[in-house]
Write a protein that holds these residues in place. Sequence first.
Motif, PDB file in Angstrom:
ATOM      1  N   TYR A  21       0.826  -1.209   0.000  1.00 45.84           N
ATOM      2  CA  TYR A  21       0.000   0.000   0.000  1.00 45.84           C
ATOM      3  C   TYR A  21       0.862   1.262   0.000  1.00 45.84           C
ATOM      4  O   TYR A  21       0.665   2.173  -0.798  1.00 45.84           O
ATOM      5  CB  TYR A  21      -0.923  -0.009   1.216  1.00 45.84           C
ATOM      6  N   ASN A  27      -1.530   5.792  -3.905  1.00 45.85           N
ATOM      7  CA  ASN A  27      -2.204   5.835  -2.605  1.00 45.85           C
ATOM      8  C   ASN A  27      -1.826   7.062  -1.777  1.00 45.85           C
ATOM      9  O   ASN A  27      -2.507   7.358  -0.790  1.00 45.85           O
ATOM     10  CB  ASN A  27      -1.890   4.563  -1.807  1.00 45.85           C
ATOM     11  N   LYS A  30      -4.481   9.444  -0.632  1.00 44.47           N
ATOM     12  CA  LYS A  30      -5.488   8.865   0.256  1.00 44.47           C
ATOM     13  C   LYS A  30      -5.134   9.039   1.733  1.00 44.47           C
ATOM     14  O   LYS A  30      -6.018   9.066   2.579  1.00 44.47           O
ATOM     15  CB  LYS A  30      -5.674   7.374  -0.047  1.00 44.47           C
ATOM     16  N   TRP A  31      -3.834   9.118   2.034  1.00 42.97           N
ATOM     17  CA  TRP A  31      -3.444   9.183   3.445  1.00 42.97           C
ATOM     18  C   TRP A  31      -2.530  10.354   3.808  1.00 42.97           C
ATOM     19  O   TRP A  31      -2.225  10.542   4.988  1.00 42.97           O
ATOM     20  CB  TRP A  31      -2.837   7.859   3.907  1.00 42.97           C
ATOM     21  N   GLU A 126      -4.358   8.415   9.640  1.00 43.31           N
ATOM     22  CA  GLU A 126      -5.156   8.178   8.423  1.00 43.31           C
ATOM     23  C   GLU A 126      -4.689   6.908   7.711  1.00 43.31           C
ATOM     24  O   GLU A 126      -5.510   6.106   7.250  1.00 43.31           O
ATOM     25  CB  GLU A 126      -5.049   9.392   7.496  1.00 43.31           C
ATOM     26  N   LEU A 127      -3.374   6.710   7.617  1.00 46.83           N
ATOM     27  CA  LEU A 127      -2.831   5.492   6.999  1.00 46.83           C
ATOM     28  C   LEU A 127      -3.319   4.263   7.754  1.00 46.83           C
ATOM     29  O   LEU A 127      -3.784   3.289   7.145  1.00 46.83           O
ATOM     30  CB  LEU A 127      -1.302   5.556   6.982  1.00 46.83           C
ATOM     31  N   HIS A 130      -6.991   3.601   6.967  1.00 50.46           N
ATOM     32  CA  HIS A 130      -7.193   3.032   5.624  1.00 50.46           C
ATOM     33  C   HIS A 130      -6.835   1.545   5.595  1.00 50.46           C
ATOM     34  O   HIS A 130      -7.556   0.745   5.004  1.00 50.46           O
ATOM     35  CB  HIS A 130      -6.334   3.766   4.581  1.00 50.46           C
ATOM     36  N   LEU A 131      -5.717   1.206   6.202  1.00 45.06           N
ATOM     37  CA  LEU A 131      -5.244  -0.166   6.124  1.00 45.06           C
ATOM     38  C   LEU A 131      -6.001  -1.121   7.031  1.00 45.06           C
ATOM     39  O   LEU A 131      -6.090  -2.324   6.744  1.00 45.06           O
ATOM     40  CB  LEU A 131      -3.749  -0.221   6.431  1.00 45.06           C
ATOM     41  N   ALA A 133      -9.240  -0.782   7.813  1.00 45.04           N
ATOM     42  CA  ALA A 133     -10.685  -0.766   7.514  1.00 45.04           C
ATOM     43  C   ALA A 133     -11.139  -2.073   6.908  1.00 45.04           C
ATOM     44  O   ALA A 133     -10.444  -2.755   6.233  1.00 45.04           O
ATOM     45  CB  ALA A 133     -10.996   0.377   6.556  1.00 45.04           C
TER      46      ALA A 133
END
Length: 133
Positions: A21, A27, A30-31, A126-127, A130-131, A133
Motif C-alpha cells: 500500500y 495511494n 489517500k493518506w 489516516e494510513l 485506511h489499512l 478498515a
Amino acid sequence: MKTHDVQSVAIARPHEAVFDYVADPKNLPKWTNAFKRADRETAELVTPNGAVPIRLETIAHSDQGTVDWKMTFPDGSVGAAYSRITPDGMDASIYSFVLMAPPVPLEALEGALAEQMGILAGELAELKAHLEA
C-alpha cells in the motif's frame, strides 16, 4: 536546533500488505495531505499557493521494508522523504517515517518543523485507518 522528527504507528496488517500500500504512489493522496495526485513519475504537491507539479520517484525495497520518495520541484530543488515498514509478528507492522525539516529560512525552521510534525501524526493515523478498515 532540531532538523528532523521520527514518528511511527502500529498497524494491524501484515508487513507485505502495508508495504504494498505505502509503496504504491497512487495511494499517497489517500493518506497524506501533501499530495493532490501521484503516480510513478509525477505528482501534484499541495502548497498554500495551490498545487505544484513535481517529478516523483518512489524507491521501494520490499526485502528491506523501505519506501522512500525523491521529489524534484519545478525550480530544480530536490526533497526527500524516508520510511520503513517493520514486521511486528505475523499479522502486524510498524510504519515509521523520518520527517525532515522543510526548506525554509533558519528563523522559521522550528515553527515549520513543529507544524509538520502535527500534520504527520494525523497522516499516520489516516494510513492506519485506511489499512485496518
